[in-house]
Design a protein around this motif. Sequence first.
Motif, mmCIF file in Angstrom:
data_model
loop_
_atom_site.group_PDB
_atom_site.id
_atom_site.type_symbol
_atom_site.label_atom_id
_atom_site.label_comp_id
_atom_site.label_asym_id
_atom_site.label_seq_id
_atom_site.Cartn_x
_atom_site.Cartn_y
_atom_site.Cartn_z
ATOM 1 N N THR A 1 -14.861 -0.667 21.696
ATOM 2 C CA THR A 1 -15.628 0.330 20.952
ATOM 3 C C THR A 1 -14.899 1.673 20.920
ATOM 4 O O THR A 1 -14.816 2.344 19.880
ATOM 5 N N VAL A 2 -14.336 2.044 22.067
ATOM 6 C CA VAL A 2 -13.576 3.294 22.142
ATOM 7 C C VAL A 2 -12.407 3.254 21.165
ATOM 8 O O VAL A 2 -12.159 4.186 20.400
ATOM 9 N N LYS B 1 -19.075 11.175 20.221
ATOM 10 C CA LYS B 1 -19.584 10.271 19.187
ATOM 11 C C LYS B 1 -20.324 9.087 19.791
ATOM 12 O O LYS B 1 -21.289 8.591 19.222
ATOM 13 N N LEU B 2 -19.830 8.615 20.945
ATOM 14 C CA LEU B 2 -20.347 7.343 21.469
ATOM 15 C C LEU B 2 -21.490 7.477 22.469
ATOM 16 O O LEU B 2 -22.296 6.560 22.616
ATOM 17 N N GLU B 3 -21.547 8.613 23.141
ATOM 18 C CA GLU B 3 -22.533 8.762 24.191
ATOM 19 C C GLU B 3 -23.940 8.546 23.621
ATOM 20 O O GLU B 3 -24.293 9.123 22.587
ATOM 21 N N ASP C 1 -16.120 6.960 30.782
ATOM 22 C CA ASP C 1 -15.057 7.711 31.457
ATOM 23 C C ASP C 1 -13.799 6.896 31.763
ATOM 24 O O ASP C 1 -12.689 7.329 31.430
ATOM 25 N N THR C 2 -13.986 5.725 32.347
ATOM 26 C CA THR C 2 -12.811 4.937 32.718
ATOM 27 C C THR C 2 -12.016 4.525 31.483
ATOM 28 O O THR C 2 -10.784 4.654 31.442
ATOM 29 N N ALA C 3 -12.741 4.044 30.477
ATOM 30 C CA ALA C 3 -12.061 3.601 29.258
ATOM 31 C C ALA C 3 -11.323 4.767 28.595
ATOM 32 O O ALA C 3 -10.201 4.611 28.105
ATOM 33 N N ASN D 1 -9.635 4.963 16.387
ATOM 34 C CA ASN D 1 -8.925 4.568 15.181
ATOM 35 C C ASN D 1 -9.431 5.351 13.965
ATOM 36 O O ASN D 1 -8.663 5.964 13.230
ATOM 37 N N GLU D 2 -10.752 5.354 13.816
ATOM 38 C CA GLU D 2 -11.339 6.088 12.683
ATOM 39 C C GLU D 2 -10.962 7.568 12.725
ATOM 40 O O GLU D 2 -10.556 8.146 11.724
#
Lengths: 318, 306
Positions: free
Chosen positions: A65-66, A50-52, A20-22, A71-72
Motif C-alpha cells: 500500500t505504501v 494520506k494513509l493514516e 512507521d516500519t514500512a 508511486n502515485e
Amino acid sequence: MFSMFKNLIGSKTLTKEDLDTALEKMKDHLVAKNVASDIAVKLCDSVAAKLEGRVLGTFNTIAHTVKTTLNESCVQILLPKRRIDILRDAMETKQQKRPYTITFCGVNGVGKSTNLAKICFWLVENGFRVLIAACDTFRAGAVEQLRTHTRKLNALHPNVQQDGQHMVKLYEKGYGKDAAGIAMEAINYARDSHIDVVLVDTAGRMQDNEPLMRALSKLIRVNQPDLVLFVGEALVGNEAVDQLTKFNKALIDHSNSENPRTIDGIILTKFDTIDDKVGAAISMTYTTGQPIVFVGTGQTYTDLRNLNAKAVVSSLLK
Amino acid sequence: MVLADLGRKITSALKSLSNATIINEEVLNEMLKEICKALLEADVNIKLVKQLRENVRSVIDFDEMAGGLNKRRMIQSAVFKELVKLIDPGIKAWQPMKGKNNVIMFVGLQGSGKTTTCTKMAYYYQKKGWKTCLICADTFRAGAFDQLKQNATKARIPFYGSYAEMDPVVIAQEGVEKFRNENFEVIIVDTSGRHKQEDSLFEEMLQVNNAVDPDNVVFVMDATIGQACESQARAFKEKVDVASVIITKLDGHAKGGGALSAVAATKSPVIFIGTGEHTDDFEPFKVQPFISKLLGMGDIEGLIDK
Ligand SMILES: Nc1nc2c(ncn2[C@@H]2O[C@H](COP(=O)(O)OP(=O)(O)OP(=O)(O)O)[C@@H](O)[C@H]2O)c(=O)[nH]1
Ligand SMILES: Nc1nc2c(ncn2[C@@H]2O[C@H](COP(=O)(O)OP(=O)(O)OP(=O)(O)O)[C@@H](O)[C@H]2O)c(=O)[nH]1
Ligand SMILES: [Mg+2]
Ligand SMILES: [Mg+2]
C-alpha cells in the motif's frame, strides 16, 4: 461479532505505528536511489498523511500500500504542470521577426555546453537556424569547445544550408569580456541576420558564489531570454536541492523587479551514468515544481530525450 | 572545510551521551540515528552508513557492560573508529620521487574536474621546484586540447597534445616518451571523462594505462556527487589500478560525503582537494590532521587508541 468478522477477512485501519516500519524502509530505499534525504523524509511524511486512518484492503500488505501511494505521488511530482513546447514557441517568435532565446545555466561541469549543442542539433533537424552565443568567457577552452561543435554540426547538415548560409553560427568575443553584453550583441546580430534561435552558453558557477550569481542574473535581466534552462546532472546528491533553490533565489534577489525571471525548466544530464539511482529527478522537480524539459543520455548529439515519468518512477521504486 | 558541518553534528550527537543519565539501548539508538542522518545528508553512501551503525552496535553489549563512564567511552570511541574508516583507507598516500620520471594518469567521470585539476597539480609541484609537464590524451571532448593548452600556457607548464591525432593511446605514449627522455619528474596524463556503463570507454582507459604504465592513477571526484559514486569508483578501480583520490569543487556548498565513498571503493586515500576554478585553488589533503581537526571540534580527543 462484526469486529471479529472484520479480522477474519483481514481488513484493518492503518495507524501511524503500522506505517512507521514500512515508511522507514521506504525512506532508506529512496535515499539509496539518490533522492535527497530531506525530500525522502517529506515524501514519506506525505504518504503517512494520506494513509493514516484509511482501511487496508483485503489482500494488501502495508508495504504494498505504501509503495502504490508513493508511486502515485512521484508520478505526480514528475508530470509537468506546464508544457514547454520549444518548437512551437520558436515558430511563433519567428513570425514576430525576432529570435527565440534560450539561456543555459548551472554549476560547473554538469553538461551545459554539450547539451546546448544537442539542442542545437535538434533545432537544426527541425529546420531552424541557430546562433550559439559564447558567453562563458572564463573557462579555458570554452569558446573553442563551442567552435568545434559549430563546425561538426554544420558538417552534419551540409544540404540544409539556406541561402548559402550555415545552419549554425557562433557568436564569440573571446575571453574576459562581460557575458551579458555579448549575449545582447548576439541577440541583436541574430535579429539582423534573421537567425531563428539564439542559444546562450554561460560559465559554470557555484550557487554560493555571490559575484558570479549576480553576473548571471544581470545576463538574464538585461536580455530577457524566452527560456531559462537550469542544467543539473543526475549524479548530484543532496546538493540538487540547494543548487536549484539558490539559482532561483539569486535570479529573484538581483532582479530589481516585481516580476523576476526564474528558472523555467530543467535539463537533467548524464542520465546514462546512474543505473537505477534516478532520485535526482525527484529532488529537482520536487524542489522547484519546474518540469524536466530534456534528459541527457550520452555524449553524442542524438543523446537527448524527453522524461518518461512512469519509467523513472518504476526504477525508483524497484 | 570538508565535512566541517558534519563534524559539528556528530560531536553534538556524541555529547548527548554525556548528558544522558543512564546509557541504554534507546539512548544509543537515538544517537546513532542522529549521526546517520547527518552522514546521509552529506551524501555518504547508504551502505557505508548502515555498516557504521551495525559496527557501533555490535561493539556495545548492554548486558555485559557495567559502569556508565565505560559505556560512554566505548560508544564514543567506536563511533570515531568508524568515522576514521570512512576517510582513512589505512594506506600510505603515494608520493612522487625526486629525480625520477613519475607518470600520473588522471581518470574519472565526465566533468568531474580532471583537466582543471591536472594543471593545478602540475603547478603545485612546479612551485616546489619539480620539473612538471602535461599531456592531453582526451581526443573526444570538444575543445579539450585547447582547454589544457590554455591552462598550461598560463601556468607556464610544458604540454603535449595534438589536433590531428585521434587516438588517445598514441598521444599518451608519444607524450610520455618525449617527456621521459627530457627527464621530466612529474608527467601528468589527462584523459577523457568516462563512465562504467560504456565498455568501449573503459577499454580505452585500460589501453592508455597500458601504454603509459603510470606510477599513480588518480581518480577525480566531484564533491556534489550522490549515491552513484560508489559503484562508479569501484568499476574504475577494477579496470585500472587507482591509487589516489582527488575531490574537487569543495569551494561550494557540498559536503563531499558522496565523493568520500570513493575512498572505501578504491581503497585509496584523498591526496588533494580542489577549492575553486583557479590554478592555485588546490590543497594537499592529509588524513591524520583532518581527523584530529574533526575530533578537535568536540573535546573528545584521546579517545582513539594510538
Ligand atoms: N555520459 C554523459 N556525459 C555527458 C552528458 N552531458 C554532458 N556530458 C559530458 O560531461 C562533460 C562536461 O560537459 P560540458 O558540456 O563541458 O559541461 P559544462 O556544464 O558546459 O561545463 P563548464 O562550462 O565547465 O561548467 C563532457 O565530457 C560531456 O561530454 C550526458 O548526458 N551523459
Ligand atoms: N568551483 C570549482 N570548479 C571547479 C573545480 N575544479 C574544476 N572546476 C570546474 O569544473 C568544470 C569541469 O572541469 P574540467 O576540468 O573541464 O572537468 P573534466 O573532468 O576534465 O571534464 P571532461 O574532460 O569533460 O570529463 C569546469 O568549469 C572547471 O572550471 C573546483 O575545485 N571548484
Ligand atoms: Mg560549458
Ligand atoms: Mg577534461
